[in-house]
Design a protein around this motif. Structure first.
Motif, mmCIF file in Angstrom:
data_model
loop_
_atom_site.group_PDB
_atom_site.id
_atom_site.type_symbol
_atom_site.label_atom_id
_atom_site.label_comp_id
_atom_site.label_asym_id
_atom_site.label_seq_id
_atom_site.Cartn_x
_atom_site.Cartn_y
_atom_site.Cartn_z
ATOM 1 N N ASN A 143 4.355 -8.335 -30.429
ATOM 2 C CA ASN A 143 4.297 -6.638 -30.670
ATOM 3 C C ASN A 143 5.648 -6.614 -29.824
ATOM 4 O O ASN A 143 6.372 -5.733 -29.350
ATOM 5 C CB ASN A 143 3.236 -6.352 -29.403
ATOM 6 N N ASN B 101 3.827 8.624 -27.104
ATOM 7 C CA ASN B 101 5.162 8.053 -26.849
ATOM 8 C C ASN B 101 5.133 8.120 -28.807
ATOM 9 O O ASN B 101 6.229 7.361 -28.680
ATOM 10 C CB ASN B 101 4.683 6.845 -25.944
ATOM 11 N N VAL C 166 -5.330 8.578 -22.796
ATOM 12 C CA VAL C 166 -5.437 7.748 -23.413
ATOM 13 C C VAL C 166 -4.590 8.362 -25.261
ATOM 14 O O VAL C 166 -3.599 8.018 -25.943
ATOM 15 C CB VAL C 166 -6.902 8.004 -24.463
ATOM 16 N N ARG D 87 5.035 -1.065 -32.608
ATOM 17 C CA ARG D 87 4.027 -0.649 -31.625
ATOM 18 C C ARG D 87 2.724 -0.277 -32.140
ATOM 19 O O ARG D 87 1.682 0.347 -31.559
ATOM 20 C CB ARG D 87 4.420 -0.134 -29.957
ATOM 21 N N TYR E 15 -1.390 8.545 -24.341
ATOM 22 C CA TYR E 15 0.250 8.085 -23.637
ATOM 23 C C TYR E 15 0.187 7.522 -24.783
ATOM 24 O O TYR E 15 1.511 7.408 -25.425
ATOM 25 C CB TYR E 15 -0.168 6.939 -23.045
ATOM 26 N N GLY E 16 -0.657 6.669 -25.711
ATOM 27 C CA GLY E 16 -0.043 6.071 -26.626
ATOM 28 C C GLY E 16 1.076 7.045 -28.187
ATOM 29 O O GLY E 16 1.727 6.881 -28.565
ATOM 30 N N MET F 289 -2.089 -4.057 -28.955
ATOM 31 C CA MET F 289 -1.959 -5.167 -28.198
ATOM 32 C C MET F 289 -2.875 -4.284 -27.741
ATOM 33 O O MET F 289 -2.832 -4.152 -25.768
ATOM 34 C CB MET F 289 -0.655 -5.389 -27.658
ATOM 35 N N MET G 239 -3.446 5.026 -31.598
ATOM 36 C CA MET G 239 -2.729 4.646 -32.050
ATOM 37 C C MET G 239 -2.581 4.381 -33.659
ATOM 38 O O MET G 239 -1.550 4.002 -34.071
ATOM 39 C CB MET G 239 -1.606 3.498 -31.563
ATOM 40 N N MET H 189 -4.213 -5.337 -23.665
ATOM 41 C CA MET H 189 -3.983 -6.971 -22.620
ATOM 42 C C MET H 189 -4.576 -7.556 -22.059
ATOM 43 O O MET H 189 -6.143 -7.160 -22.011
ATOM 44 C CB MET H 189 -2.949 -6.281 -21.919
ATOM 45 N N GLY I 178 -7.222 3.889 -25.671
ATOM 46 C CA GLY I 178 -6.072 3.897 -25.798
ATOM 47 C C GLY I 178 -4.538 3.663 -26.955
ATOM 48 O O GLY I 178 -3.733 4.278 -26.706
ATOM 49 N N LEU J 98 7.375 -7.899 -27.744
ATOM 50 C CA LEU J 98 7.355 -7.574 -25.520
ATOM 51 C C LEU J 98 8.169 -9.093 -25.499
ATOM 52 O O LEU J 98 8.371 -8.772 -24.217
ATOM 53 C CB LEU J 98 6.403 -7.588 -25.258
#
Lengths: 283, 277
Positions: A54, A111, A105, A82, A107-108, A87, A161, A89, A157, A56
């Motif tokens: 990803n 973005n 939820v 992304r 938020y992704g 991902m 996406m 975690m 969340g 990161l």
């Protein structure tokens, strides 16, 4: 080919007394539609590896390609990446932050720069996919939900996406047996919905044997073996060298062998074990 | 994964690392006092050599030691410039419109810069060679006489050590949360100050929630083991003064007393000048 990793090497805090090499020349090909399990003892490089998928973690050396996104490019399209690789975690419930479940939820998707309408649609779908009642939870604070519900919201969340590849780091750690079964069933559901490729890091050999098509066994920052669960879990030498345990089905088979009863096949899932036993019994 | 010990501790196991942390702490405090009694370049030079000698003994790479000065470069520059322009004196070196630079100003600017740099270097050596836990133990031990007047020294030391212990944990947690939110497409790097501040909310809220959760868990765990701050406790690592501590103290005191002798009795600067003059 959905993921192609070539000769990936990564060192934490290079050029300091704390330098620690986490990955040494890891190569891996993952096809679309595969359910891949990643196992290995703590510190074998599993988490470092999936964080690379990803972006990161900044690439130090090696090549990674996810579909047509080349992470070696000067400026890889991180937003697209992304949105492609979702991902989840470890303990994802600890990343909840917003006032309501719906906002958290969204938020992704927000973005990703989607339209309000699309966001609302995806959020509703994601919340329902993880098995929560959208109307009931949408305006509640994520902090007042139960542990299992929080984890579902956090997973929602990520899947809001609509990633084509779903990566989960220890998704069933710290859950009760029923919660584990529910999350595993949820992953299957998501795989069928729109994330055909699933990668799961797990210490739970039973769930890996039961669900995965292929298993990557990490040891000391290298992939000791990338093969089917059957090939890995029946390789005693490999398992003892990498300090891994085998799933309970394989333990049962070995115990039967010790008692002088050999099976015609080498089962790794419960269904396969039952089938092998009934054939042997001639029922 | 990321084994960075808080602060800048640089493990090399040298003799300076093994010194009693109390001795190191007291010597650093004395050093700081001493710095303010330095009057001439010779003594600045002597103190610099002293710091250099200790640094070499500690086996901390000089590059890492001098890196600590970087953090105060701006402060040093501002102080030097202000003193350069605003010090009045007798011997004018340069004058243009309203800017007057005197010889005294140049000297003061250089001396203040040297003082600030020296002030930064030696205490940095302390944190480079002493773990935060050792420092906390040293502070507790040095403050222990205050127990007589009922100051809860042990509780204070405990709070300090828990706070220190929590810093790397919270940093690790912050990193994890940042990664998780980045995976959800968060963008922390672009936009104006307000947008950047707003982008931190999804990191700060889980961080605070997590900090309170951890504090609760820790308090419960301590309670479960019947922790009491008034109980007499023994230490895992008992601090003992050794011969090397005595030698180190004497060496430091000798250097520091040079400074005082120079200020009040001799004047090395003049002696050196008279040699060449």
């Amino acid at each position: 080919m959905s993921i192609e990793v070539k000769d990936l090497t990564y060192t934490y805090s290079p050029n300091t007394p704390y330098a620690a090499t986490a990955l040494r020349g890891v190569s891996l090909h993952i096809e679309e539609g595969e359910y891949v399990g990643i196992i290995g003892k703590t510190g074998s490089g599993k988490s470092t590896f999936i964080q690379h998928l990803n972006a990161l973690i900044r690439l130090q050396s090696g090549e990674i390609k996810v579909y047509d996104i080349d992470l070696n490019a000067k400026k890889p399209d991180l937003k697209k990446l992304r949105g492609t690789v979702g991902m989840v975690m470890q303990y994802p419930e600890y990343q909840l932050f917003d006032e309501t479940v719906e906002k958290d939820v969204s938020y992704g998707p927000r973005n990703l720069g989607l339209s309000e309408e699309e966001i609302r649609e995806r959020v509703r779908e994601a919340i329902e996919l993880v098995g929560l009642d959208y109307e009931e939870v949408r305006d509640r604070s994520p902090f007042e939900l139960s542990g299992g519900q929080k984890r579902r919201v956090a997973i929602a969340g990520v899947i809001a996406m609509r990633p084509r590849i779903l990566v989960l780091d220890e998704p069933i750690a710290g859950l009760d047996p029923r919660g584990k079964q529910e999350i595993l069933a949820l992953i299957k559901k998501l795989k069928n919905a729109y994330s055909p490729t699933v990668i799961v890091v797990s210490h739970d050999m039973d769930s890996v044997a039961e669900n995965c098509d292929k298993v990557a066994l990490f040891a000391d920052g290298e992939i000791a073996r990338f093969a089917s669960p059957r090939e890995i879990f029946y390789d005693d030498e490999l398992l003892s060298r990498t300090e891994m345990d085998c799933p309970s089905v394989v333990k049962v088979v070995k115990e039967l062998e010790r008692l002088g009863k050999s099976l015609p096949t080498r089962p790794v899932t419960k269904a396969e074990l039952v089938a092998a036993l009934t054939v042997g019994e001639g029922v | 994964m990321n084994n960075i010990v808080f602060g800048q501790y640089y493990p090399s196991g040298s003799v300076v690392h093994r010194l009693d942390p109390r001795v190191k702490l007291v010597m650093v405090l004395l050093y700081i006092v001493t710095i303010f009694f330095v009057v001439d370049y010779a003594m600045y030079g002597a103190l610099f050599l002293f710091v250099l000698a200790v640094a070499l003994l500690s086996k901390v790479p000089l590059r890492i030691l001098f890196r600590t000065v970087r953090t105060i470069v701006i402060l040093v520059l501002i102080t030097a410039v202000i003193n350069l322009f605003f010090t009045q004196g007798e011997e004018m070196l340069f004058s243009w419109k309203f800017i007057h630079i005197y010889k005294e100003g140049v000297e003061r600017a250089i001396k203040l810069a040297l003082r600030l740099i020296l002030l930064m270097l030696f205490p940095s050596l302390l944190t480079l060679t002493t773990t935060p836990m050792e420092l906390t133990d040293a502070i507790e031990s040095l403050l222990s006489p205050l127990k007589i007047i009922k100051v809860p020294v042990h509780a204070i030391a405990l709070i300090m050590s828990i706070a220190l212990r929590m810093i790397p944990i919270l940093m690790e947690e912050t990193n994890k949360i940042i990664l998780a939110q980045k995976a959800r497409g968060a963008d922390f790097d672009t936009g104006g100050a307000l947008k950047k501040a707003k982008a931190m909310i999804p990191v700060l809220v889980p961080l605070f929630v997590g900090a309170f959760r951890r504090a609760d868990e820790l308090a419960l765990a301590m309670d479960a083991r019947c922790y009491s701050s008034v109980a007499q406790r023994t230490k895992y690592k008992v601090m003992h003064l050794a011969v090397r501590d005595l030698i180190a103290s004497l060496f430091c005191l000798a250097v520091f007393s040079l400074v005082f002798l120079n200020k009040y009795l001799w004047h090395f600067d003049e002696m050196i000048l008279s040699l060449f003059g």
